[in-house]
Scaffold this motif. Sequence first.
Motif, PDB file in Angstrom:
ATOM      1  N   MET A   1       0.842  -1.196   0.000  1.00 25.39           N
ATOM      2  CA  MET A   1       0.000   0.000   0.000  1.00 25.39           C
ATOM      3  C   MET A   1       0.884   1.256   0.000  1.00 25.39           C
ATOM      4  SD  MET A   1      -3.194   1.179   0.163  1.00 25.39           S
ATOM      5  CE  MET A   1      -4.182  -0.179   0.809  1.00 25.39           C
ATOM      6  N   ILE A   2       0.609   2.147  -0.924  1.00 24.21           N
ATOM      7  CA  ILE A   2       1.364   3.391  -1.034  1.00 24.21           C
ATOM      8  C   ILE A   2       0.781   4.420  -0.071  1.00 24.21           C
ATOM      9  CG2 ILE A   2       1.954   5.294  -2.590  1.00 24.21           C
ATOM     10  CD1 ILE A   2       1.905   3.266  -4.870  1.00 24.21           C
ATOM     11  N   VAL A   3       1.658   5.117   0.623  1.00 27.08           N
ATOM     12  CA  VAL A   3       1.232   6.115   1.610  1.00 27.08           C
ATOM     13  C   VAL A   3       1.485   7.510   1.063  1.00 27.08           C
ATOM     14  CG1 VAL A   3       1.600   7.046   3.921  1.00 27.08           C
ATOM     15  CG2 VAL A   3       1.655   4.570   3.542  1.00 27.08           C
ATOM     16  N   GLY A   4       0.434   8.325   1.060  1.00 25.43           N
ATOM     17  CA  GLY A   4       0.555   9.720   0.676  1.00 25.43           C
ATOM     18  C   GLY A   4       0.400  10.610   1.888  1.00 25.43           C
ATOM     19  N   ARG A   5       1.181  11.669   1.941  1.00 25.75           N
ATOM     20  CA  ARG A   5       1.127  12.609   3.055  1.00 25.75           C
ATOM     21  C   ARG A   5       0.322  13.848   2.633  1.00 25.75           C
ATOM     22  NH1 ARG A   5       2.522   9.920   7.689  1.00 25.75           N
ATOM     23  NH2 ARG A   5       4.124   8.402   7.136  1.00 25.75           N
ATOM     24  N   VAL A   6      -0.698  14.161   3.409  1.00 27.48           N
ATOM     25  CA  VAL A   6      -1.578  15.284   3.088  1.00 27.48           C
ATOM     26  C   VAL A   6      -1.054  16.543   3.752  1.00 27.48           C
ATOM     27  CG1 VAL A   6      -3.930  16.187   3.194  1.00 27.48           C
ATOM     28  CG2 VAL A   6      -3.540  13.742   2.889  1.00 27.48           C
ATOM     29  N   VAL A   7      -0.839  17.579   2.948  1.00 30.42           N
ATOM     30  CA  VAL A   7      -0.354  18.867   3.425  1.00 30.42           C
ATOM     31  C   VAL A   7      -1.412  19.920   3.094  1.00 30.42           C
ATOM     32  CG1 VAL A   7       1.489  20.583   3.287  1.00 30.42           C
ATOM     33  CG2 VAL A   7       2.012  18.152   2.994  1.00 30.42           C
TER      34      VAL A   7
ATOM     35  N   GLU B   1      -4.483  20.173   3.716  1.00 28.02           N
ATOM     36  CA  GLU B   1      -5.806  19.606   3.447  1.00 28.02           C
ATOM     37  C   GLU B   1      -6.018  19.088   2.021  1.00 28.02           C
ATOM     38  OE1 GLU B   1      -8.836  22.286   4.616  1.00 28.02           O
ATOM     39  OE2 GLU B   1      -8.288  22.263   6.745  1.00 28.02           O
ATOM     40  N   ASN B   2      -5.432  19.722   1.015  1.00 29.35           N
ATOM     41  CA  ASN B   2      -5.740  19.318  -0.365  1.00 29.35           C
ATOM     42  C   ASN B   2      -4.507  19.008  -1.204  1.00 29.35           C
ATOM     43  OD1 ASN B   2      -4.761  21.884  -0.535  1.00 29.35           O
ATOM     44  ND2 ASN B   2      -6.404  22.707  -1.798  1.00 29.35           N
ATOM     45  N   ARG B   3      -3.330  18.967  -0.609  1.00 30.33           N
ATOM     46  CA  ARG B   3      -2.109  18.606  -1.337  1.00 30.33           C
ATOM     47  C   ARG B   3      -1.608  17.266  -0.809  1.00 30.33           C
ATOM     48  NH1 ARG B   3       2.473  22.886  -1.326  1.00 30.33           N
ATOM     49  NH2 ARG B   3       3.207  21.473  -2.970  1.00 30.33           N
ATOM     50  N   VAL B   4      -1.392  16.349  -1.743  1.00 33.71           N
ATOM     51  CA  VAL B   4      -0.922  15.012  -1.373  1.00 33.71           C
ATOM     52  C   VAL B   4       0.462  14.807  -1.957  1.00 33.71           C
ATOM     53  CG1 VAL B   4      -1.347  12.539  -1.577  1.00 33.71           C
ATOM     54  CG2 VAL B   4      -3.264  14.104  -1.276  1.00 33.71           C
ATOM     55  N   LEU B   5       1.412  14.444  -1.094  1.00 35.24           N
ATOM     56  CA  LEU B   5       2.800  14.264  -1.493  1.00 35.24           C
ATOM     57  C   LEU B   5       3.233  12.814  -1.306  1.00 35.24           C
ATOM     58  CD1 LEU B   5       4.407  17.436   0.162  1.00 35.24           C
ATOM     59  CD2 LEU B   5       3.463  17.210  -2.153  1.00 35.24           C
TER      60      LEU B   5
ATOM     61  N   ARG C   1      -3.141   5.089   0.538  1.00 31.62           N
ATOM     62  CA  ARG C   1      -3.655   5.399   1.870  1.00 31.62           C
ATOM     63  C   ARG C   1      -3.116   6.763   2.277  1.00 31.62           C
ATOM     64  NH1 ARG C   1      -1.858   1.331   4.399  1.00 31.62           N
ATOM     65  NH2 ARG C   1      -0.068   2.245   5.460  1.00 31.62           N
ATOM     66  N   LEU C   2      -3.970   7.629   2.790  1.00 29.45           N
ATOM     67  CA  LEU C   2      -3.575   8.994   3.128  1.00 29.45           C
ATOM     68  C   LEU C   2      -3.336   9.140   4.618  1.00 29.45           C
ATOM     69  CD1 LEU C   2      -6.018  11.106   0.909  1.00 29.45           C
ATOM     70  CD2 LEU C   2      -3.677  10.382   0.407  1.00 29.45           C
ATOM     71  N   HIS C   3      -2.196   9.724   4.960  1.00 25.86           N
ATOM     72  CA  HIS C   3      -1.872  10.038   6.340  1.00 25.86           C
ATOM     73  C   HIS C   3      -1.570  11.528   6.448  1.00 25.86           C
ATOM     74  CE1 HIS C   3      -0.581   5.732   7.748  1.00 25.86           C
ATOM     75  NE2 HIS C   3      -1.797   5.781   7.249  1.00 25.86           N
ATOM     76  N   GLU C   4      -1.780  12.046   7.612  1.00 29.45           N
ATOM     77  CA  GLU C   4      -1.476  13.453   7.855  1.00 29.45           C
ATOM     78  C   GLU C   4       0.030  13.653   7.905  1.00 29.45           C
ATOM     79  OE1 GLU C   4      -2.766  16.982  10.999  1.00 29.45           O
ATOM     80  OE2 GLU C   4      -2.797  14.894  11.626  1.00 29.45           O
ATOM     81  N   ALA C   5       0.503  14.697   7.230  1.00 30.46           N
ATOM     82  CA  ALA C   5       1.937  14.994   7.242  1.00 30.46           C
ATOM     83  C   ALA C   5       2.343  15.499   8.607  1.00 30.46           C
ATOM     84  CB  ALA C   5       2.263  16.030   6.179  1.00 30.46           C
ATOM     85  N   GLN C   6       3.353  14.875   9.197  1.00 29.81           N
ATOM     86  CA  GLN C   6       3.837  15.265  10.521  1.00 29.81           C
ATOM     87  C   GLN C   6       4.926  16.316  10.379  1.00 29.81           C
ATOM     88  OE1 GLN C   6       2.476  14.284  13.299  1.00 29.81           O
ATOM     89  NE2 GLN C   6       1.076  12.834  12.343  1.00 29.81           N
TER      90      GLN C   6
ATOM     91  N   ARG D   1      -1.987   9.668  11.876  1.00 28.47           N
ATOM     92  CA  ARG D   1      -3.424   9.695  11.662  1.00 28.47           C
ATOM     93  C   ARG D   1      -3.803   9.574  10.194  1.00 28.47           C
ATOM     94  NH1 ARG D   1      -5.522  14.894  14.858  1.00 28.47           N
ATOM     95  NH2 ARG D   1      -3.791  15.802  13.683  1.00 28.47           N
ATOM     96  N   VAL D   2      -4.807   8.748   9.929  1.00 26.57           N
ATOM     97  CA  VAL D   2      -5.342   8.588   8.581  1.00 26.57           C
ATOM     98  C   VAL D   2      -6.250   9.763   8.267  1.00 26.57           C
ATOM     99  CG1 VAL D   2      -6.720   7.115   7.068  1.00 26.57           C
ATOM    100  CG2 VAL D   2      -5.179   6.089   8.756  1.00 26.57           C
ATOM    101  N   VAL D   3      -6.164  10.268   7.046  1.00 30.45           N
ATOM    102  CA  VAL D   3      -6.914  11.456   6.637  1.00 30.45           C
ATOM    103  C   VAL D   3      -8.066  11.041   5.734  1.00 30.45           C
ATOM    104  CG1 VAL D   3      -6.781  13.660   5.400  1.00 30.45           C
ATOM    105  CG2 VAL D   3      -4.847  12.881   6.796  1.00 30.45           C
ATOM    106  N   ARG D   4      -9.206  11.679   5.936  1.00 29.42           N
ATOM    107  CA  ARG D   4     -10.363  11.449   5.060  1.00 29.42           C
ATOM    108  C   ARG D   4     -10.277  12.414   3.879  1.00 29.42           C
ATOM    109  NH1 ARG D   4     -15.952  11.355   8.193  1.00 29.42           N
ATOM    110  NH2 ARG D   4     -16.547  10.765   6.056  1.00 29.42           N
TER     111      ARG D   4
END
Length: 210
Positions: free
Chosen positions: A1-7, A9-13, A68-73, A104-107
């Motif tokens: 599963m690929i993990v994307g970091r959300v920055v 709210e609307n940018r996924v890295l 899968r989206l996670h919050e960028a720390q 945390r997983v992001v919706r």
Amino acid sequence: MIVGRVVDENRVLIWNAEDAYKLRKDHRIVGNYVGALPCKPRQDVWLGLPLELMPEETTLLLEQGVLRLHEAQRPPLPNIHSTEEGVVEKKLKMSTDDHATVDRVVRWSFPQTPQEELHYKVFRDLWTKGYYLTAGLKYGGDYLVYPGDPFLVHSHYVAIVKDSSEVFSTQQLILAGRVTTKVKKNVLLCSQNTSNGELVYITVQWTGIT
């Protein structure tokens, strides 16, 4: 599963190089590199990680069960202090709370508006047909449509998404046709039939007058 970091709210890295390669090779998702190259940081011709995904790409990958989206720390702020020798040191202040931070997983909530829904429907349909898609703002459109990997081939179409109720004037059509012809592409007008919900595509090729 690929993990994307959300920055923001609307940018996924995507920070992992293998994940970025897998998205391109296995899923025809190109994204846009936005990071500086460590060996040549003072130029913007060739960029590196992270890979930023368009909202349409993110939603598609989520539907495919690939992402899968996670919050960028955010890293802790450095604690700067002087040593006995007068040398300034930078140490990251790490507390027990930092080690216990929950990933945390992001919706994800795209698309939301009718316009976003139409854009995503067009993006997904063209992707399903086997095309590669990137952002098309550079040429005045919504997407650039490639028959193969953008590293190997040029785009054939500049896709412009319009709702059936929107007015697309003759002047806008001429401008779009002249711009795309200048860069050896065709205009692809994308809309939706209000009666049955099916997508409608019209290809415009500028031939000029001789």
